[in-house]
Design a protein around this motif. Structure first.
Motif, PDB file in Angstrom:
ATOM      1  N   ILE A 144       0.856  -1.186   0.000  1.00 11.49           N
ATOM      2  CA  ILE A 144       0.000   0.000   0.000  1.00 11.49           C
ATOM      3  C   ILE A 144       0.889   1.231   0.000  1.00 11.49           C
ATOM      4  N   ARG A 145       0.749   2.013  -1.049  1.00  7.40           N
ATOM      5  CA  ARG A 145       1.590   3.209  -1.214  1.00  7.40           C
ATOM      6  C   ARG A 145       0.731   4.456  -1.111  1.00  7.40           C
ATOM      7  N   ARG A 146       1.210   5.384  -0.305  1.00 12.21           N
ATOM      8  CA  ARG A 146       0.559   6.682  -0.242  1.00 12.21           C
ATOM      9  C   ARG A 146       1.022   7.508  -1.430  1.00 12.21           C
ATOM     10  N   LYS A 147       0.065   8.102  -2.146  1.00 11.23           N
ATOM     11  CA  LYS A 147       0.397   8.809  -3.377  1.00 11.23           C
ATOM     12  C   LYS A 147       1.270  10.018  -3.108  1.00 11.23           C
ATOM     13  N   ASN A 148       0.858  10.856  -2.172  1.00 12.57           N
ATOM     14  CA  ASN A 148       1.641  12.029  -1.780  1.00 12.57           C
ATOM     15  C   ASN A 148       1.490  12.220  -0.281  1.00 12.57           C
ATOM     16  N   THR A 149       2.459  12.898   0.312  1.00 11.37           N
ATOM     17  CA  THR A 149       2.424  13.093   1.756  1.00 11.37           C
ATOM     18  C   THR A 149       1.245  13.954   2.182  1.00 11.37           C
TER      19      THR A 149
END
Length: 251
Positions: free
Chosen positions: A166-171
């Motif tokens: 699971i990757r967060r797109k932007n902070t």
């Protein structure tokens, strides 16, 4: 002058199209290869992209210099998997000889697999990226990859382990992207096989989280289910994507 012009056009006409019908016409009782997948309950196995190629009906292409050349023609089919009765296997039989006036031959098969319900990993997950596998049956280039293959033959059974990333797109955004992770770029060159069984083992509880850096160039933070955290400056194309924790669980 007129004769010269006609002669100049002849090769262009020869390359521009095939006068033969490009329809597939496999023999009713011709040789086939069975593609089967042992389907996990929470995974979708998407339809196969099946490509046939023909040396007889070639496609015209332009090189980077503008010259005209040709390559083997191709015919794409989308073939669904069918559930088998009494088990958790989905499968279908693919003709090796596509027949027809172009004398089509099976070139490669590719299909994707992904999590059925991405919301089980949280309401913020907005995109579901599948994994894939490719089987090559001739010497033509596959639909993706760098030309490296694992050669397989005979009774083929392939088992691989996967886990969710699971990757967060932007902070500064709450958009999460779910992807299937495991051994990347699975490409196999098939020799003399009449059946292929793919057994994907999904460790859905072993989630790896990837958090983007607050400052450009700092690298992603990868958080593993055992509590380990590493900084990866080359994510997502990195050798730091460790799979050892999955292997340990599966043994």
């Amino acid at each position: 002058m007129k004769i010269a012009n006609v002669l100049f056009l002849l090769p262009l006409l020869a390359l521009s199209s095939c006068a033969l019908s490009e329809d597939l016409s496999p023999l009713p009782h011709g040789k086939t290869v069975k593609i089967a997948v042992v389907k996990p309950a929470d995974i979708d196995i998407l339809p196969m992209d099946v490509i046939y190629r023909s040396e007889k009906c070639r496609d015209k292409i332009f090189t980077s210099t503008g010259a005209i050349t040709s390559r083997a023609g191709y015919h794409l089919l989308t073939v669904p998997f069918n559930p088998e009765k009494g088990n958790n296997i989905v499968s279908n039989n693919i003709a090796l000889d596509g027949g027809g006036q172009c004398e089509w031959k099976l070139s490669n098969i590719k299909f994707d697999f992904q999590y059925h319900n991405m919301q089980k990993f949280g309401g913020g997950v907005k995109k579901n990226i599948p994994g894939d596998i490719v089987f090559v049956f001739d010497k033509n280039a596959p639909p993706r990859g760098d030309g490296n293959y694992d050669d397989v033959c005979g009774v083929i059974e392939i088992q691989k382990n996967y886990y969710p990333l699971i990757r967060r797109k932007n902070t500064d955004e709450d958009v999460l992207i779910l992807s299937v992770q495991g051994q990347p770029m699975l490409t196999y060159r098939v020799h003399e096989a009449n059946s292929i069984v793919f057994i994907p083992v999904f460790h859905s509880d072993m989630v790896v989280n990837a958090t983007p850096p607050k400052n450009k160039g700092d690298g992603y933070t990868l958080s593993y289910p055992n509590g380990e955290k590493i900084i990866d400056h080359r994510f997502s194309n990195s050798e730091k994507m460790k799979y050892d924790f999955v292997k340990q669980k599966s043994h």
